[in-house]
Design a protein around this motif. Structure first.
Motif, PDB file in Angstrom:
ATOM      1  N   THR A 198       1.810   7.930   0.974  1.00  0.00           N
ATOM      2  CA  THR A 198       2.966   8.291   1.805  1.00  0.00           C
ATOM      3  C   THR A 198       2.766   7.725   3.204  1.00  0.00           C
ATOM      4  O   THR A 198       1.639   7.497   3.651  1.00  0.00           O
ATOM      5  N   GLY A 199       3.882   7.497   3.877  1.00  0.00           N
ATOM      6  CA  GLY A 199       3.845   6.995   5.250  1.00  0.00           C
ATOM      7  C   GLY A 199       3.898   5.497   5.364  1.00  0.00           C
ATOM      8  O   GLY A 199       3.907   4.947   6.472  1.00  0.00           O
ATOM      9  N   ASN A 200       3.937   4.794   4.253  1.00  0.00           N
ATOM     10  CA  ASN A 200       3.938   3.322   4.295  1.00  0.00           C
ATOM     11  C   ASN A 200       5.358   2.778   4.188  1.00  0.00           C
ATOM     12  O   ASN A 200       6.136   3.173   3.318  1.00  0.00           O
ATOM     13  N   GLU A 201       5.663   1.871   5.098  1.00  0.00           N
ATOM     14  CA  GLU A 201       6.940   1.166   5.069  1.00  0.00           C
ATOM     15  C   GLU A 201       6.727  -0.350   5.140  1.00  0.00           C
ATOM     16  O   GLU A 201       7.399  -1.113   4.452  1.00  0.00           O
ATOM     17  N   ILE A 309      -5.552  11.038  -6.248  1.00  0.00           N
ATOM     18  CA  ILE A 309      -5.885  10.707  -4.858  1.00  0.00           C
ATOM     19  C   ILE A 309      -4.594  10.668  -4.056  1.00  0.00           C
ATOM     20  O   ILE A 309      -3.618  10.027  -4.466  1.00  0.00           O
ATOM     21  N   ASP A 310      -4.586  11.354  -2.933  1.00  0.00           N
ATOM     22  CA  ASP A 310      -3.444  11.324  -2.013  1.00  0.00           C
ATOM     23  C   ASP A 310      -3.870  10.649  -0.716  1.00  0.00           C
ATOM     24  O   ASP A 310      -4.919  10.991  -0.139  1.00  0.00           O
ATOM     25  N   LEU A 311      -3.076   9.688  -0.266  1.00  0.00           N
ATOM     26  CA  LEU A 311      -3.338   8.973   0.982  1.00  0.00           C
ATOM     27  C   LEU A 311      -2.119   9.094   1.881  1.00  0.00           C
ATOM     28  O   LEU A 311      -0.997   8.828   1.449  1.00  0.00           O
ATOM     29  N   VAL A 312      -2.351   9.510   3.122  1.00  0.00           N
ATOM     30  CA  VAL A 312      -1.279   9.573   4.111  1.00  0.00           C
ATOM     31  C   VAL A 312      -1.615   8.555   5.198  1.00  0.00           C
ATOM     32  O   VAL A 312      -2.688   8.619   5.822  1.00  0.00           O
ATOM     33  N   ILE A 313      -0.688   7.600   5.425  1.00  0.00           N
ATOM     34  CA  ILE A 313      -0.954   6.468   6.305  1.00  0.00           C
ATOM     35  C   ILE A 313      -0.007   6.487   7.499  1.00  0.00           C
ATOM     36  O   ILE A 313       1.191   6.766   7.362  1.00  0.00           O
ATOM     37  N   ASP A 314      -0.556   6.201   8.660  1.00  0.00           N
ATOM     38  CA  ASP A 314       0.245   5.957   9.864  1.00  0.00           C
ATOM     39  C   ASP A 314       0.095   4.471  10.186  1.00  0.00           C
ATOM     40  O   ASP A 314      -0.971   4.012  10.600  1.00  0.00           O
ATOM     41  N   GLU A 315       1.162   3.694   9.954  1.00  0.00           N
ATOM     42  CA  GLU A 315       1.078   2.242  10.093  1.00  0.00           C
ATOM     43  C   GLU A 315       1.034   1.782  11.549  1.00  0.00           C
ATOM     44  O   GLU A 315       0.435   0.750  11.853  1.00  0.00           O
TER      45      GLU A 315
END
Length: 869
Positions: A198-201, A309-315
């Motif tokens: 989540t958080g990926n654009e 696995i859950d990954l939260v990303i701030d690009e």
């Protein structure tokens, strides 16, 4: 009985008894005693004097009771892990003197150990890892270590819930010995079921997941998922001028539904996962997202038993370069450096590209190579972001050029068989020269190409000397077996022909008569000597020998190769029988090879001459022409020019190989006034004339971490000088199958070209206007994807998949390079130093062969020495 206990950290009895009379001891007022004597009881395996030394107490020492002295002594003994119980008694107190007795109970020792619940092969692997031997002390530490090793062993295989139970069973044959019974329940294999992002654009899920090199979701193959919605969405995005979104739609559809796991498993390893999180950030950095971070992540067990696995990303922002400047450069101008850097104002920030173009680019010249190839070994480059505003970066690249370094010493380590001069002459790094990183890398390649050393372990150790601006280079090598033995069988002329050969690839002719040099054969001088024998029994024998000196004269890499060969085939009748017939072929060749320096020093040139003699008597069954009696001669000049820059000879990962060769004979028919239309075939081919052209080009590209794409094209043309003669019946091309020489190649020097998916020689044409067989033109195209299963020098193994196409023709009027037979399949190659390259392929030929309906379809092929290639 009076008693006070001194407890230690372990849950065992560890105390000192002070006898029945306590009147001499005041517990509220510690008293010092001198140790008057020490005795030890209860030991069977540990020396009593050693135990006393371990305790730290000596006769004559002064101790305080009550106090820590006795407790520390017990702790020291207990920490050895050899005892289940430690007790200290005061056997007597006389005034201020005390007599001590150590009473210990030794732990049991291991007699043997066994496994329950696992396969024998797994048990054998684990035995080598846990390293338990008879007589080891059966401590808690030993059990815990063994349990951890077994759990880690199965975790590496994807069994994360393995349960290990270790029982100690007394050995009834020996006191104080136990058998360890290790029960293992490895449970079900656990895979990575799903990675949620989540958080990926800026990057799609598929792009992020592909950047994770080792942490992979389990494979998916779902051909029933409809394509329609994906196509509609992709078209809609393309029409509305969203091409990147359209590409993402396609990527994600195929990632979700077509994700086989062939080369990478989906097991979870913590160390790999941590490294892959760094790879995600590196991927973002390469796409311009300088500030990208993983805000949080979690690893958990899913309901289906797999891992999630859950990954939260701030690009962060997408950055661009604004200004790029250079400081410290005196050798080269900023404009020159800008051109090599290949990054200009306005380009998207790409940390990976920046580092590659500054330090080590695999595809083009980089800044470090520019300097280090000119002696600047002490060169340093440091890119500094001097300003970051909004989405723009000002970059200042600071150089420390240093002084040029010259090579002081070049040494070699690890060559136990190959003589120093054989290796040194292949080195491009020489004492007195300016240091060059390219020369070091080229030397590594040349040493690998020799074939005498383990190509994976060649290591240049560069040792700078900062005080005097010099450098020492030590090339570290590991000898590998270079000699080879070959065995093969081929079917030709309705007979089974067996062949055997031996090739000594690091031979020493000068030590041939030195008794001490036979280990088991004289070697170390880099020469090549080979012998080959083929036979069908008493009716047929073929033998050949060749010798190559790679450095003729010892000063320049000019090679000399000479070979002799002869074959004899009879019809099996007695020699005195008037119907006795035979065929004999005798040949000799001499060639000189040379390394060229232009256009670059990857080019080689070979020139040679050869003579072949074919003699027949009463043997028309061998050939489809002539009377079966006669003498045929061939004198030819051979010319080959090639260029090879492949990284390694056994499993190349990059580079190319191009080769053009020409073999030609004198144009006898053009030098005489004979009317060749009236001559018999025996007279027409008495002096064989031809010009034979061959071309081969091979390219290797590493697609991803040892996954290599190999593409190859081959062409051949057998030409003639006189239309009244046409192509010679000798030296023709035969296409199809495994490429191993059949009996016919021994008789008419035909060239066998492998083609998977079709039976042996099944794609070979026959002339419509004569009874001659064999093409004079061929074309073959191959593409392979290779992946190594083992790069061990004792057995290099790689798997491959291929697509292939080719055909063979007689005459240019029939030639069409696009009218080819096609095939595809899978294979494996095994390189054993003793036997060379062995191969097994399964191929499927897609196109029917008109002259042989069973030639195409499913075919298995065994190959030796790259015969299919």
């Amino acid at each position: 009985m009076g008693l006070f206990a001194l407890l230690v950290s372990n849950p065992v009895r560890a105390q000192i008894k002070i006898g029945d009379d306590l009147s001499d001891i005041d517990y509220s007022s510690p008293k010092k005693y001198e140790i008057a004597g020490i005795t030890v009881d209860g030991t069977s395996y540990v020396d009593k004097n050693v135990l006393s030394l371990i305790s730290g107490l000596r006769v004559g020492d002064e101790i305080t009771i009550p106090g820590d002295d006795i407790a520390q002594a017990i702790r020291k003994i207990w920490e050895q892990g050899m005892f289940e119980d430690v007790e200290v008694n005061a056997t007597n107190i006389v005034g201020d003197k005390i007599f001590l007795q150590f009473v210990v109970q030794e732990r049991s020792r291991v007699s043997k150990f066994s496994f329950n619940g696992i396969k024998k092969s797994e048990a054998d692997d684990i035995r080598n890892k846990i390293n338990i031997t008879r007589g080891d002390i059966a401590t808690n530490h030993l059990e815990n270590k063994t349990r951890r090793i077994i759990e880690d062993y199965y975790a590496d295989k994807g069994y994360y819930n393995a349960v290990v139970d270790i029982k100690q069973v007394p050995d009834t044959t020996r006191d104080h010995y136990v058998d360890l019974v290790i029960d293992v329940d490895k449970g079900k294999k656990v895979k990575i079921g799903k990675i949620n992002i989540t958080g990926n654009e800026g990057l799609s899920d598929a792009q992020i997941l592909s950047s994770m090199k080792e942490t992979k979701e389990k494979g998916v193959f779902n051909p029933l998922d409809p394509l329609g919605p994906m196509v509609i969405n992709a078209v809609a995005d393309a029409v509305t001028l969203k091409p990147l979104k359209a590409i993402t739609d396609v990527e994600e559809y195929f990632y979700e539904n077509y994700r086989p796991r062939i080369f990478k498993s989906s097991k979870f390893l913590e160390s790999n996962y941590e490294e892959d999180k760094k790879n995600i950030i590196a991927k973002y950095n390469a796409k311009g997202y300088r500030d990208a971070i993983i805000v949080r992540d979690s690893v958990y067990n899913r309901e289906d038993g797999n891992i999630g696995i859950d990954l939260v990303i701030d690009e962060g922002n997408l950055y661009h370069y604004r200004n790029i400047s250079w400081t410290g450069n005196t050798k080269y101008s900023s404009e020159t450096l800008d051109g090599i850097l290949g990054i200009k104002s306005g380009d998207v920030y790409n940390k990976e590209l920046l580092n590659a173009n500054l330090t080590m680019s695999e595809t083009s010249l980089d800044i470090s190579s520019l300097y280090m190839d000119d002696g600047y070994l002490f060169f340093r480059v440091d890119p500094v972001e001097v300003s970051v505003e909004n989405d723009s970066i000002d970059l200042e690249i600071r150089l420390q050029e240093g002084q040029q370094a010259r090579i002081s010493n070049v040494s070699l380590k690890g060559n136990t068989k190959t003589n120093d001069y054989v290796v040194i002459r292949e080195m491009y790094s020489r004492p007195g020269q300016l240091f060059s990183r390219s020369d070091v890398m080229r030397t590594v390649r040349e040493l690998a190409t020799l074939g005498f050393f383990n190509q994976e372990s060649i290591n240049p150790d560069v040792k700078p000397n900062y005080k005097d601006n010099t450098v020492d280079i030590e090339y570290q090598v590991e000898e590998a077996s270079a000699d080879q033995v070959s065995f093969s069988a081929g079917w030709g002329l309705n007979m089974l022909i067996l062949s055997a050969g031996v090739s000594f690839n690091n031979f020493s002719m000068r030590n041939l008569f030195q008794k001490d040099a036979w280990k088991p054969i004289p070697g170390g001088d880099g020469q090549k000597f080979s012998i080959q024998v083929s036979t069908y029994g008493t009716r047929y024998i073929y033998y050949a020998a060749s010798f190559t000196e790679p450095w003729l004269g010892g000063r320049k890499p000019n090679s000399l190769t000479t070979s002799v060969y002869q074959s004899f085939y009879s019809n099996g009748k007695e020699r005195k029988d008037e119907d006795f017939g035979y065929f004999r072929m005798t040949g000799v060749s001499l060639g000189l090879g040379k390394r060229l320096t232009w256009p670059d020093d990857y080019f080689t040139l070979y020139q040679g001459v050869s003579y072949m003699n074919y003699r027949l008597k009463n043997y028309s069954s061998i050939y489809n022409f002539g009377s079966g009696n006669g003498l045929f001669n061939l004198i030819s000049y051979n010319f080959t020019i090639g260029r090879s820059s492949v990284s390694q000879p056994i499993y190349p990962r990059n580079g190319s190989e191009v080769q053009l060769s020409l073999e030609l004979t004198p144009p006898y028919s053009l030098l005489t006034n004979k009317d060749y239309t009236t001559l018999t075939e025996d007279e027409k081919y008495k002096w064989i004339e031809m010009h034979k052209w061959k071309f081969k080009a091979v390219w290797y590209s590493e697609l991803y971490d040892k996954l290599v794409l190999m593409t190859r094209v081959r062409f051949g043309y057998l030409g003639y000088y006189n239309d009244k003669i046409g192509p010679t019946p000798f030296h023709r091309f035969y296409l199809g199958g495994d490429g191993l020489s059949s009996g016919g190649s021994m008789f008419d020097s035909r060239e066998i070209i492998g083609m998977r998916g079709y039976s042996n020689e099944s794609l070979t044409p026959s002339a419509s206007n004569s009874n001659l067989t064999g093409g004079n033109i061929f074309a073959k195209y191959t593409m392979e994807v290779r992946y190594p299963l083992s790069l061990n020098p004792s057995a290099t193994i790689y798997a491959l998949s291929f697509v292939e196409a080719g055909n063979c023709w007689i005459g240019f009027e029939n030639f069409n390079p696009f009218k080819v037979y096609r095939s595809a399949g899978l294979g494996v190659r095994i390189y054993l130093p003793m036997f060379g390259l062995l191969g097994l392929d399964w191929g499927y030929g897609f196109d029917q062969v008109p002259s042989n309906k069973s030639a195409a379809g499913s075919q298995f092929h065994f190959s030796i020495g790259g015969s299919i290639d």
